[in-house]
Design an enzyme around this catalytic site. Structure first.
Site, PDB file in Angstrom:
ATOM      1  CG  HIS A 128      -1.552  -0.699   6.068  1.00 43.39           C
ATOM      2  ND1 HIS A 128      -2.367   0.164   6.656  1.00 43.39           N
ATOM      3  CD2 HIS A 128      -1.747  -0.415   4.722  1.00 43.39           C
ATOM      4  CE1 HIS A 128      -3.144   0.734   6.453  1.00 43.39           C
ATOM      5  NE2 HIS A 128      -2.478   0.486   4.914  1.00 43.39           N
TER       6      HIS A 128
ATOM      7  CB  CYS B 286      -0.381  -0.159   1.528  1.00 44.44           C
ATOM      8  SG  CYS B 286      -2.039   1.239   1.630  1.00 44.44           S
TER       9      CYS B 286
ATOM     10  CB  CYS C  43      -6.292  -0.669   4.758  1.00 43.39           C
ATOM     11  SG  CYS C  43      -5.748  -0.022   2.736  1.00 43.39           S
TER      12      CYS C  43
ATOM     13  CG  ASP D 135      -0.484   4.265   5.112  1.00 44.29           C
ATOM     14  OD1 ASP D 135      -0.041   4.645   5.964  1.00 44.29           O
ATOM     15  OD2 ASP D 135      -2.208   4.371   5.647  1.00 44.29           O
TER      16      ASP D 135
END
Length: 216
Positions: free
Chosen positions: A98, A42, A101, A44
């Site tokens: 994760h 991701c 998310c 992130d």
């Protein structure tokens, strides 16, 4: 506009520290790239791929996007995948999501964010596939986290369904696809135990017929 000088200062400090700990590291790094792993994760900012698995630059080939999706219409992801397999000869592909998310939560809760809603529609497909299980959760947080796991599992399947992966298996190239989830709360990774290392492990409808050797 805020100056970014502090980032350059951080860079110099980091480079000096690395060179001090491993003299000649950057010279060696500049001369070759031979990672054994492709990380599909991701975007992130709280999930730094190299750091959470304790690998140095050059040891992990990385592709990241919102909610760690592997779509067969995404030329960017497919290009990374093909290059990693055919050129770098990586041995492991790790799809890592994760918990908590934001992209997964937005898709589940039908939030309107903008253009990215079109991208997140693919997670709604995952929800639809597992609706009975997910609707059984009374707690929204637990439902999101389970959807994060299920999303990773579906993306592992999507990786295995590509011609690049199946071609590698057909020619005997060692290659295993893994599905993991990272916890922001404790920094630990959970292995979802959905690893695939041959075409016999995928649904037969997605398995491509072996290529016929051309005889002139």
């Amino acid at each position: 506009m805020r100056s970014l000088k502090h980032l350059f200062a951080n860079n110099r400090s980091w480079a000096e520290r690395v060179e001090l700990e491993a003299p000649g590291f950057f010279k060696q790094l500049s001369e070759q790239q031979a990672p054994e792993y492709l990380w599909i994760g991701c975007s992130d900012s709280r999930v730094p791929a190299n750091e959470i698995v304790g690998l140095l630059p050059g040891e992990l080939f990385v592709h990241r996007n919102v909610a760690n999706l592997v779509l067969h219409s995404d030329i960017n992801c497919l290009s990374v995948l093909q290059y990693a397999i055919d050129i770098l000869k990586i041995k492991h592909i790790i799809v890592c999501g994760h918990y908590g998310c934001g992209g997964v939560a937005a898709a589940m809760n039908k939030q309107r964010i903008g253009f990215v809603d079109n991208w997140l529609r693919n997670i709604k497909d995952v929800y639809a596939l597992h609706r009975e299980e997910l609707d059984g959760f009374a707690d929204d947080g637990e439902r999101v986290n389970r959807l994060c796991e299920l999303n990773v599992m579906e993306q592992v399947r999507n990786v295995c369904h590509t011609s690049f992966v199946q071609d590698a298996w057909e020619r005997g190239q060692p290659l295993t696809v893994h599905g993991w989830v990272y916890s922001l709360r404790n920094g630990h990774i959970k292995d979802l135990r959905v690893s695939h290392s041959s075409a016999t492990q995928i649904d037969n409808i997605y398995a491509l017929e072996p290529t016929e050797e051309f005889v002139p």
